[in-house]
Design an enzyme around this catalytic site. Structure first.
Site, short mmCIF file in Angstrom:
data_model
loop_
_atom_site.label_atom_id
_atom_site.label_comp_id
_atom_site.label_asym_id
_atom_site.label_seq_id
_atom_site.Cartn_x
_atom_site.Cartn_y
_atom_site.Cartn_z
N LYS A 54 7.23 -2.87 4.47
CA LYS A 54 7.25 -2.28 3.12
C LYS A 54 8.64 -1.71 2.82
CE LYS A 54 2.30 -1.47 3.11
NZ LYS A 54 1.17 -0.57 3.40
N GLN A 98 0.17 5.47 4.96
CA GLN A 98 -0.32 4.29 5.68
C GLN A 98 -1.66 4.62 6.35
OE1 GLN A 98 1.17 1.14 5.65
NE2 GLN A 98 -0.76 0.57 6.61
N ASP A 121 -0.49 2.90 -4.48
CA ASP A 121 -1.50 2.08 -3.80
C ASP A 121 -2.72 1.87 -4.70
OD1 ASP A 121 -0.94 0.98 -1.33
OD2 ASP A 121 -1.30 2.84 -0.22
#
Ligand code: NAP
Length: 302
Positions: A54, A98, A121
């Site tokens: 990422k 995460q 997200d």
């Protein structure tokens, strides 16, 4: 294999060039550099490699990323405090925690603490609620990428029957909701471990999205000929011939599904690259920018 391979890497690379174009425009016109904060708690090897990918993608798109690595024994309160700091930091436009988190930390409490305006997200209840009622929001990355992959396969989604295997909050439920929204207009069936005969539904499907986290969940005999298959699963299978001692496979049996489907995503190289791409898309949006067609490939912008 007769199915067309839906190349997620190629689609991701085209979209990332457009995102990089949007980043360059935002910098030139408003002096804003989109910033993504990535929080990693602990040392889970898969999480470490996702976070690295990422951050690399961010840099290639011209964005700033800030990695915050915390030890596995970090308390929930300390993590919430870190998120509150990032919520108030104007140089950070997107916050990503995460998952999975260590067991002593409530994943939902952590997601709930992220400002919906920085929730790139698309996991907070506010963004999920907005998605459900069709309001502007950050769409969850994997489901959004899946819709783009189905379109890439050349399938007109409207009027089709889509079967989603899996009902998790991050893949199954939101992708089913997106497919059923008026913009997609599919008829959607959701299967899970309580579905007595999954094949009964998949054999009627024009589109099958399989997100079960179990290799071999979907096999060719479960498909209608010509169906589009999106394989979300990422499973490690021990393989002594590989340098890392394992290989990645999806949830669909690639050989038998590839012989019956009209188009199928590979694992790796299908959904994975698109998930990261839609994260960049959301981060650009959070910073106030939008994609622009760019003649310069991502990572090579001036
Ligand atoms: P999850 O939370 O474990 O959910 C799996 C879902 O599949 C559950 O709803 C489960 O049903 C259902 N299921 C499992 N086995 C089944 C079967 N045999 N028949 C029917 N339904 C079945 O997993 P997830 O987070 O959604 O992830 C799914 C897979 O996608 C994993 O391999 C994950 O690594 C991968 N993934 C990939 C990406 C990417 O970017 N490539 C992103 C996210 C996830 P119940 O609800 O009844 O238990």
């Amino acid at each position: 294999m007769s199915a067309k391979i839906i190349d997620g890497k190629a689609l991701a690379s085209r979209l990332r060039a457009e995102i990089a174009g949007g980043v360059a425009k935002l910098k030139a016109e408003k002096g804003i550099v989109p910033g993504l904060a990535v929080i990693l708690v602990g040392e889970n090897p898969a999480s470490v490699s996702y976070v690295t990918a990422k951050e690399k993608a961010c840099a290639e798109a011209g964005m700033a990323s800030r990695e915050i690595r915390l030890p596995a024994e970090t308390t929930e309160e300390a993590l919430l405090e870190e998120i509150r700091r990032l919520n108030a930091d104007d140089s950070i436009h997107g916050i990503l925690v995460q998952l999975p988190l260590p067991r002593h930390i409530s994943g939902q409490a952590v997601i709930d603490a992220i400002s919906p305006a920085k929730d790139v997200d698309g996991f907070t209840p506010v963004n999920i609620g907005r998605m459900m009622i069709g309001e502007d929001c950050f769409l969850p990355c994997t489901p959004h990428g899946i819709i783009k992959l189905i379109e890439e396969a050349g399938m007109e989604i409207a009027g089709k029957h889509a079967v989603v295997i899996g009902r998790s909050n991050i893949v199954g439920k939101p992708v089913a909701a997106l497919l059923a929204r008026r913009e997609c207009n599919a008829t959607v069936t959701v299967c899970h471990t309580g579905t007595p005969d999954v094949a009964k539904w998949t054999r009627q499907a024009d589109i099958v999205v399989v997100a079960a986290g179990r290799p071999g969940t979907l096999t060719g005999d479960m498909l209608k000929p010509g169906a589009v298959v999106i394989d979300v699963g990422v499973n490690r299978i021990a393989d002594a011939t590989k340098p890392r001692g394992f290989r990645l496979v999806g949830d669909a049996d690639a050989d038998s599904c590839g012989a019956v489907a009209g188009a199928i995503t590979p694992v790796p190289g299908g959904v994975g690259p698109m998930t990261i791409t839609m994260l960049l898309w959301n981060t650009l949006k959070a910073a106030g920018g939008e994609c622009v067609a760019s003649a310069t490939p991502a990572g090579q912008e001036p």
